[in-house]
Design a protein around this motif. Structure first.
Motif, PDB file in Angstrom:
ATOM      1  N   UNK A  92       0.824  -1.205   0.000  1.00  0.00           N
ATOM      2  CA  UNK A  92       0.000   0.000   0.000  1.00  0.00           C
ATOM      3  C   UNK A  92       0.858   1.254   0.000  1.00  0.00           C
ATOM      4  N   UNK A  93       2.053   1.150   0.591  1.00  0.00           N
ATOM      5  CA  UNK A  93       2.969   2.292   0.631  1.00  0.00           C
ATOM      6  C   UNK A  93       3.947   2.294  -0.538  1.00  0.00           C
ATOM      7  N   UNK A  94       3.782   1.340  -1.471  1.00  0.00           N
ATOM      8  CA  UNK A  94       4.692   1.209  -2.624  1.00  0.00           C
ATOM      9  C   UNK A  94       6.139   1.130  -2.162  1.00  0.00           C
ATOM     10  N   UNK A  95       6.369   0.310  -1.110  1.00  0.00           N
ATOM     11  CA  UNK A  95       7.716   0.187  -0.560  1.00  0.00           C
ATOM     12  C   UNK A  95       8.039  -1.277  -0.305  1.00  0.00           C
ATOM     13  N   UNK A  96       8.099  -2.109  -1.362  1.00  0.00           N
ATOM     14  CA  UNK A  96       8.406  -3.532  -1.151  1.00  0.00           C
ATOM     15  C   UNK A  96       9.795  -3.723  -0.576  1.00  0.00           C
TER      16      UNK A  96
ATOM     17  N   UNK B  30       5.762 -11.588  -4.784  1.00  0.00           N
ATOM     18  CA  UNK B  30       5.426 -10.877  -6.019  1.00  0.00           C
ATOM     19  C   UNK B  30       5.641 -11.737  -7.259  1.00  0.00           C
ATOM     20  N   UNK B  31       6.288 -12.887  -7.091  1.00  0.00           N
ATOM     21  CA  UNK B  31       6.470 -13.787  -8.229  1.00  0.00           C
ATOM     22  C   UNK B  31       5.127 -14.218  -8.808  1.00  0.00           C
TER      23      UNK B  31
ATOM     24  N   UNK C  93      -1.963  -6.676 -13.506  1.00  0.00           N
ATOM     25  CA  UNK C  93      -0.812  -7.198 -12.768  1.00  0.00           C
ATOM     26  C   UNK C  93       0.442  -6.399 -13.113  1.00  0.00           C
ATOM     27  N   UNK C  94       0.619  -6.114 -14.403  1.00  0.00           N
ATOM     28  CA  UNK C  94       1.760  -5.299 -14.846  1.00  0.00           C
ATOM     29  C   UNK C  94       1.698  -3.921 -14.182  1.00  0.00           C
ATOM     30  N   UNK C  95       0.524  -3.307 -14.193  1.00  0.00           N
ATOM     31  CA  UNK C  95       0.367  -1.983 -13.607  1.00  0.00           C
ATOM     32  C   UNK C  95       0.684  -2.017 -12.104  1.00  0.00           C
ATOM     33  N   UNK C  96       0.197  -3.054 -11.403  1.00  0.00           N
ATOM     34  CA  UNK C  96       0.432  -3.144  -9.957  1.00  0.00           C
ATOM     35  C   UNK C  96       1.916  -3.272  -9.640  1.00  0.00           C
ATOM     36  N   UNK C  97       2.633  -4.059 -10.421  1.00  0.00           N
ATOM     37  CA  UNK C  97       4.070  -4.233 -10.187  1.00  0.00           C
ATOM     38  C   UNK C  97       4.827  -2.930 -10.404  1.00  0.00           C
TER      39      UNK C  97
ATOM     40  N   UNK D 213       3.959  -0.475  -7.291  1.00  0.00           N
ATOM     41  CA  UNK D 213       4.657  -0.738  -6.023  1.00  0.00           C
ATOM     42  C   UNK D 213       6.166  -0.648  -6.170  1.00  0.00           C
ATOM     43  N   UNK D 214       6.648  -0.368  -7.384  1.00  0.00           N
ATOM     44  CA  UNK D 214       8.074  -0.186  -7.585  1.00  0.00           C
ATOM     45  C   UNK D 214       8.855  -1.464  -7.811  1.00  0.00           C
ATOM     46  N   UNK D 215       8.150  -2.596  -7.991  1.00  0.00           N
ATOM     47  CA  UNK D 215       8.859  -3.858  -8.226  1.00  0.00           C
ATOM     48  C   UNK D 215       9.399  -3.927  -9.653  1.00  0.00           C
ATOM     49  N   UNK D 216       8.628  -3.407 -10.607  1.00  0.00           N
ATOM     50  CA  UNK D 216       9.075  -3.263 -11.998  1.00  0.00           C
ATOM     51  C   UNK D 216       9.171  -1.778 -12.320  1.00  0.00           C
ATOM     52  N   UNK D 217      10.120  -1.436 -13.175  1.00  0.00           N
ATOM     53  CA  UNK D 217      10.203  -0.051 -13.620  1.00  0.00           C
ATOM     54  C   UNK D 217       9.123   0.213 -14.661  1.00  0.00           C
TER      55      UNK D 217
END
Length: 383
Positions: A138-142, A150-151, A179-183, A186-190
């Motif tokens: 929720x804080x976009x801080x994985x 996240x896999x 799913x792409x947008x969510x990643x 949250x900063x997991x994908x650029x």
């Protein structure tokens, strides 16, 4: 009384029994629907509050045996009252140290209790970790330890699965795009991460196969004839070049067969891929990088080529065509550079020759397709 799994207080007894339930609701039920916990009196169900007692000691005394609700209440809470009876029944309902019915309660063996307690503790830890993970999302801080969770979102983003518990918990619809947008969110994908090669199950790396050295072959030496490999700026795999020798035009093509044997491992891999894959962010080659390094025209001082010599007469017809395996010395130039030098030698002579050929093709009905340049951007999971 115990009514289903809830406490109830008897208000009156008749053909049916009137009971009061939590919240003040009353109900008329059959006697067989009730189980006696304590004869009372009990003025209000609000009196049934949690109790402190010697629960562990009571279980140790009773371990492996059967008991009654009254005995359990007296051992655990030192009295048998409506309040302690309900507290004792809650121990049975919990199902960890005690199981059974109000009239026949079993104190479970230590091995069973310890096994279940360990499972419950592990479940509680897992739930705390899950909630902490959702908080970080929720804080976009994985955190680094979140990569494993996240896999499953990555698998949905790549079209390898249909659902993701994580995506559902984050409130997103179960689609690869979301799913792409969510990643990304949250900063997991650029925001430049390209999921499409993975969705299409195409290779995402160059072939990792051994490449032999160039063999010592007999070739026509054209290294004294200037050759020009003309490509887009930044091109990394120059595969053709042109030269002019008097009225003859030479077209040179990188001689891949010099290194890639028919039906060999490299050739089979290239055939399976079909072509280089040009993505917005990079190129995935169909041949090992070592092949391009040795055969790319202009990447080495001297390159092997398959060269075609031809003349173009005044009517634009091709004559005197020859094909040779050659050695050439290619100079790399960009389209923009050559466009600015079309009035200079040797490019003016090449233009005169190719203009005749083009005019003949047009006269014979050739079709020219003028397609616009297309640029691709991936923003927030969308192309």
């Amino acid at each position: 009384m115990l009514y289903k799994v809830h406490p109830a207080r008897v208000v009156s007894v008749g053909e049916k029994i009137e009971i009061a339930l939590e919240g003040g609701q009353t109900k008329r039920v059959r006697a067989k629907d009730l189980e006696l916990l304590h004869p009372g009196p009990l003025r209000s169900l609000g009196e049934l509050v949690p109790q402190e007692g010697e629960v562990e000691a009571a279980w140790e005394l009773l371990e492996g045996s059967e008991t009654t609700l009254q005995e359990l209440a007296e051992l655990a809470f030192s009295a048998f009252t409506p309040v302690t009876a309900w507290a004792a029944w809650q121990l049975v309902a919990e199902g960890l140290s005690f199981t059974g019915t109000p009239g026949a309660i079993r104190a479970r063996p230590r091995a069973e209790v310890e096994h279940d307690r360990a499972q419950r503790d592990a479940k509680a830890v897992a739930e705390r970790e899950w909630q902490a993970f959702l908080g970080r999302m929720a804080q976009a801080a994985p955190a680094p330890q979140d990569a494993g969770r996240l896999t499953e979102v990555e698998r949905l983003a790549l079209g390898q699965s249909e659902r993701s518990r994580v995506l559902e918990a984050l409130g997103h619809e179960q689609t690869p795009v979301n799913a792409h947008r969510a990643l990304i969110q949250v900063g997991h994908w650029s925001d430049r991460h390209n999921p499409y090669p993975g969705r299409c199950s195409v290779p995402t790396a160059d072939p990792d196969l051994p490449v032999p050295a160039l063999p010592d072959q007999q070739r026509l030496d054209l290294t004294d004839l200037p050759a020009y490999a003309i490509d887009d700026e930044g091109n990394q795999d120059p595969d053709d070049a042109v030269s002019i020798d008097g009225d003859r035009l030479w077209v040179h093509v990188a001689d891949v067969a010099a290194l890639v044997a028919p039906e060999g491992a490299v050739e089979r891999e290239a055939r399976a891929r079909g072509s280089n894959l040009y993505l917005p962010e990079r190129v995935i080659n169909m041949l090992p990088q070592g092949v391009t390094e040795q055969l790319g025209l202009g990447l080495q001082p001297v390159s092997p080529a398959l060269s075609v010599a031809l003349r173009c007469d005044e009517q634009g017809s091709l004559t005197d065509i020859e094909v040779h395996r050659t050695w050439i010395r290619a100079q790399r130039l960009s389209y923009d550079t050559v466009d600015g030098r079309l009035g200079e030698a040797p490019f003016a002579a090449m233009c005169a020759l190719t203009d005749r050929f083009r005019a003949r093709r047009v006269a014979l009905g050739a079709i020219s397709l003028d397609l616009p340049e297309v640029s691709v951007r991936v923003v927030d999971g969308r192309v």
